[in-house]
Design an enzyme around this catalytic site. Sequence first.
Site, PDB file in Angstrom:
ATOM      1  N   ASP A 159      -2.282  56.105  -3.275  1.00 37.05           N
ATOM      2  CA  ASP A 159      -1.520  54.909  -3.642  1.00 37.05           C
ATOM      3  C   ASP A 159      -0.058  55.326  -3.789  1.00 37.05           C
ATOM      4  O   ASP A 159       0.465  55.439  -4.899  1.00 37.05           O
ATOM      5  CB  ASP A 159      -2.072  54.308  -4.937  1.00 37.05           C
ATOM      6  CG  ASP A 159      -1.462  52.941  -5.250  1.00 37.05           C
ATOM      7  OD1 ASP A 159      -0.679  52.426  -4.427  1.00 37.05           O
ATOM      8  OD2 ASP A 159      -1.758  52.405  -6.326  1.00 37.05           O
ATOM      9  N   GLU A 217      -0.840  43.898  -1.050  1.00 41.37           N
ATOM     10  CA  GLU A 217      -1.361  45.264  -1.091  1.00 41.37           C
ATOM     11  C   GLU A 217      -2.382  45.384   0.032  1.00 41.37           C
ATOM     12  O   GLU A 217      -3.186  44.474   0.253  1.00 41.37           O
ATOM     13  CB  GLU A 217      -2.045  45.550  -2.430  1.00 41.37           C
ATOM     14  CG  GLU A 217      -1.120  45.641  -3.601  1.00 41.37           C
ATOM     15  CD  GLU A 217      -0.294  46.913  -3.639  1.00 41.37           C
ATOM     16  OE1 GLU A 217      -0.857  48.008  -3.447  1.00 41.37           O
ATOM     17  OE2 GLU A 217       0.920  46.802  -3.858  1.00 41.37           O
ATOM     18  N   CYS A 234       1.562  49.399  -0.472  1.00 38.60           N
ATOM     19  CA  CYS A 234       2.324  48.189  -0.769  1.00 38.60           C
ATOM     20  C   CYS A 234       3.352  47.920   0.322  1.00 38.60           C
ATOM     21  O   CYS A 234       4.016  46.889   0.300  1.00 38.60           O
ATOM     22  CB  CYS A 234       3.000  48.301  -2.134  1.00 38.60           C
ATOM     23  SG  CYS A 234       4.150  49.666  -2.269  1.00 38.60           S
TER      24      CYS A 234
END
Length: 139
Positions: free
Chosen positions: A60, A132, A88
Amino acid sequence: QVHKVIGVDIVESAIEDARKNALLNGIKNAEFVAGRAEKVLPTLVENEKKNGRRVVAITDPPREGLHTKVITTLRNCAQLDSIVAVACNHVTFIENCVDLCRPQHPKAPNTKPFNPVKAAGFDLFPHTPHVELMTLLKR
């Protein structure tokens, strides 16, 4: 159900917060390591594989995407079966995904590539253009 979760972050205060959150939530099968992923990941993965456990990485990264050294490390961890990639920024994710999935990587020449298996977008920011992206990559 997983045997263990190991969180890695370069920011020491993020690791301290993760430990506090695990304690507050009664999570007993998590440990957290402060350090650069490219330095700590190979040993962590190898130790878990020695214990006969399946290893899945969850990435992430910030909007800039995964650093080239992290991509090289992920490809070089032969024991790593799967990656759940959260992103993202779809532009940097595509670049990262190409590097993880292409047959030959210049900085990890003799490694087996990952393959995208499933992907889904999540609108966590209503009324904005941001989403996302979560993608499962497997070897």
